[in-house]
Design a protein around this motif. Structure first.
Motif, mmCIF file in Angstrom:
data_model
loop_
_atom_site.group_PDB
_atom_site.id
_atom_site.type_symbol
_atom_site.label_atom_id
_atom_site.label_comp_id
_atom_site.label_asym_id
_atom_site.label_seq_id
_atom_site.Cartn_x
_atom_site.Cartn_y
_atom_site.Cartn_z
ATOM 1 N N ALA A 23 0.861 -1.186 0.000
ATOM 2 C CA ALA A 23 0.000 0.000 0.000
ATOM 3 C C ALA A 23 0.896 1.234 0.000
ATOM 4 N N ALA A 24 1.001 1.875 -1.150
ATOM 5 C CA ALA A 24 1.868 3.049 -1.262
ATOM 6 C C ALA A 24 1.165 4.123 -2.070
ATOM 7 N N CYS A 58 9.632 6.800 -7.628
ATOM 8 C CA CYS A 58 10.735 6.082 -8.265
ATOM 9 C C CYS A 58 11.458 5.194 -7.252
ATOM 10 N N ARG A 59 11.729 5.720 -6.063
ATOM 11 C CA ARG A 59 12.402 4.929 -5.035
ATOM 12 C C ARG A 59 11.578 3.705 -4.647
ATOM 13 N N TRP A 60 10.270 3.894 -4.542
ATOM 14 C CA TRP A 60 9.393 2.782 -4.185
ATOM 15 C C TRP A 60 9.457 1.666 -5.225
ATOM 16 N N MET A 61 9.334 2.040 -6.499
ATOM 17 C CA MET A 61 9.339 1.030 -7.549
ATOM 18 C C MET A 61 10.716 0.397 -7.738
ATOM 19 N N CYS A 62 11.760 1.132 -7.412
ATOM 20 C CA CYS A 62 13.101 0.534 -7.445
ATOM 21 C C CYS A 62 13.196 -0.593 -6.422
ATOM 22 N N GLN A 63 12.537 -0.417 -5.262
ATOM 23 C CA GLN A 63 12.521 -1.466 -4.246
ATOM 24 C C GLN A 63 11.691 -2.662 -4.697
ATOM 25 N N ILE A 64 10.636 -2.396 -5.452
ATOM 26 C CA ILE A 64 9.736 -3.470 -5.884
ATOM 27 C C ILE A 64 10.356 -4.286 -7.012
ATOM 28 N N ASN A 65 10.787 -3.614 -8.083
ATOM 29 C CA ASN A 65 11.242 -4.318 -9.284
ATOM 30 C C ASN A 65 12.735 -4.210 -9.555
ATOM 31 N N GLY A 66 13.359 -3.109 -9.157
ATOM 32 C CA GLY A 66 14.768 -2.914 -9.470
ATOM 33 C C GLY A 66 14.999 -1.521 -10.025
ATOM 34 N N PRO A 67 16.252 -1.161 -10.280
ATOM 35 C CA PRO A 67 16.592 0.206 -10.687
ATOM 36 C C PRO A 67 15.975 0.612 -12.024
ATOM 37 N N LEU A 120 1.104 14.200 -10.642
ATOM 38 C CA LEU A 120 1.415 12.835 -10.234
ATOM 39 C C LEU A 120 0.626 12.429 -8.988
ATOM 40 N N SER A 121 -0.035 11.284 -9.077
ATOM 41 C CA SER A 121 -0.714 10.687 -7.926
ATOM 42 C C SER A 121 -0.491 9.177 -8.024
ATOM 43 N N PHE A 122 0.679 8.777 -7.549
ATOM 44 C CA PHE A 122 1.104 7.377 -7.675
ATOM 45 C C PHE A 122 0.443 6.518 -6.593
ATOM 46 N N ARG A 123 -0.106 5.378 -7.016
ATOM 47 C CA ARG A 123 -0.692 4.433 -6.076
ATOM 48 C C ARG A 123 -0.327 3.013 -6.476
ATOM 49 N N HIS A 124 0.101 2.230 -5.514
ATOM 50 C CA HIS A 124 0.427 0.818 -5.729
ATOM 51 C C HIS A 124 -0.183 0.028 -4.579
ATOM 52 N N GLN A 125 -1.102 -0.862 -4.901
ATOM 53 C CA GLN A 125 -1.782 -1.668 -3.890
ATOM 54 C C GLN A 125 -1.741 -3.124 -4.311
ATOM 55 N N GLY A 126 -1.562 -4.012 -3.338
ATOM 56 C CA GLY A 126 -1.535 -5.431 -3.651
ATOM 57 C C GLY A 126 -1.003 -6.236 -2.489
ATOM 58 N N GLU A 165 -7.384 -12.089 -6.012
ATOM 59 C CA GLU A 165 -8.576 -12.068 -5.156
ATOM 60 C C GLU A 165 -8.352 -12.928 -3.917
ATOM 61 N N MET A 166 -7.681 -14.055 -4.108
ATOM 62 C CA MET A 166 -7.403 -14.951 -2.990
ATOM 63 C C MET A 166 -6.415 -14.315 -2.011
ATOM 64 N N LEU A 167 -5.387 -13.646 -2.560
ATOM 65 C CA LEU A 167 -4.379 -13.001 -1.720
ATOM 66 C C LEU A 167 -4.977 -11.856 -0.903
ATOM 67 N N ASP A 168 -5.933 -11.160 -1.484
ATOM 68 C CA ASP A 168 -6.523 -9.993 -0.819
ATOM 69 C C ASP A 168 -7.538 -10.375 0.253
ATOM 70 N N ALA A 169 -7.982 -11.626 0.228
ATOM 71 C CA ALA A 169 -9.010 -12.053 1.191
ATOM 72 C C ALA A 169 -8.377 -12.493 2.510
#
Length: 327
Positions: free
Chosen positions: A11-12, A21-30, A41-47, A170-174
């Motif tokens: 949740a970011a 950019c720093r957040w996504m570098c942590q998730i996927n790489g540089p 810009l209104s960046f949102r990453h949920q999962g 859906e299973m992961l979010d439940a």
């Protein structure tokens, strides 16, 4: 005793490009992030992340350009739920929307652009887990990184794979789902990776097919050489030398598994290659420049054979591409 894995919620939300950019570098790489209109810009990453897989949704709410040199440790797979993105790699480009997904492999530099409406489902797979699974399927160590075809049209088994992803999300979010039971998520994770390896083309696909269909193993290495040599002609002696088998066996195996001679198969691959280049030509490119880049130097002969194979002259293909770009 199997120890249950712990789900980690993603949740970011950021409004500054550097933070996103720093957040996504942590998730996927540089990678590099360019935001033409940073105030929008209104960046949102949920999962959710569990084991070697994370699945979520991501959006920037404004147009962004992302430059990726090497994800190094993961595969990033995405499918727009709304809006669109475009991918540029190795001089090629394609659009990704609700009908075409995209997969970014380690060691594959590319540039990605997302429009302001783009919200996409994002899957991250561990490189280590994927390579370990493929090594098990091939019963050997891998000699090079697994590089997928970046373009994922949603048809057939690819569509089924994305449906599996949606069900797993859906299973992961439940709360209190099957994912939390010891050993269960490992089976889901294994199925997700295995089905991707069989569904989406990559540089080991032919070898996987060989193991399924009993094709001679040398054909996979030879097929890889052919695809790496599409911009230059190879003769029969070159193919014999690379295959390490007699000419008689080479002809017999090609007619059995491809239905044509080795040279005829390679020539068709090269004409398919130059046709793709013409269909994706950029302004300023000509038939002669593209043909010569692809190793065709006798232009008159090239044009005649091209028309026999595709029912139109290469100039007509290029003209259609140019007209589509102007619309």
């Amino acid at each position: 005793m199997t120890v249950p894995l712990t789900r980690q919620q993603i949740a970011a939300e950021f409004h500054q490009p550097d933070s996103a950019c720093r957040w996504m570098c942590q998730i996927n790489g540089p990678h590099r992030l360019e935001v033409p209109q940073p105030r929008q810009l209104s960046f949102r990453h949920q999962g959710t992340s569990l084991g070697d897989v994370s699945i979520g949704t991501i959006e920037y709410a404004t147009r962004v350009n992302i430059g990726i040199a090497d994800l190094t440790h993961s595969y990033s797979i995405s499918l727009p739920l709304q809006g669109a993105q475009s991918i540029e790699f190795q001089g090629d480009a394609f659009d990704s929307d609700g009908a075409v997904g995209a997969i970014i492999s380690p060691s594959q530099p590319l540039r990605l652009s997302m429009d302001e409406q783009c919200q996409k489902r994002l899957v991250r797979l561990s490189r280590q887990a994927l390579e370990q699974k493929l090594s098990q399927l091939l019963c050997r160590r891998l000699s090079r990184p697994v590089i997928f075809d970046p373009r994922m049209p949603l048809s057939g088994t690819v569509k089924e794979w994305w449906r599996m992803v949606a069900n797993l999300q859906e299973m992961l979010d439940a709360e209190g789902s099957l994912c939390d039971l010891p050993g269960v998520w490992g089976n889901f994770e294994s199925s997700l990776i295995t089905s991707l390896l069989y569904t989406q083309p990559h540089n080991y696909s032919n070898e996987l097919l060989d193991r399924q269909q009993g094709r001679p193993a040398y054909l996979s290495d030879l097929e890889a050489l052919l695809h790496e040599s599409l911009d230059r002609p190879l003769g029969l002696a070159d193919l014999e030398r690379a295959a390490g088998v007699s000419r008689e066996r080479l002809y017999r195996d090609f007619h059995t598994h491809y239905g044509v001679s080795p040279i005829a198969h390679f020539r068709q691959l090269r004409f398919n290659f130059v046709r793709r280049r013409l269909e994706r030509a950029v302004p300023g490119e000509s038939v002669s420049s593209i043909a010569m880049d692809c190793g065709f130097h006798q232009l008159g002969r090239f044009s005649k054979e091209y028309k026999v194979r595709f029912g139109e002259l290469p100039s007509e293909t290029l003209k259609r591409t140019t007209q589509a770009q102007l619309q």
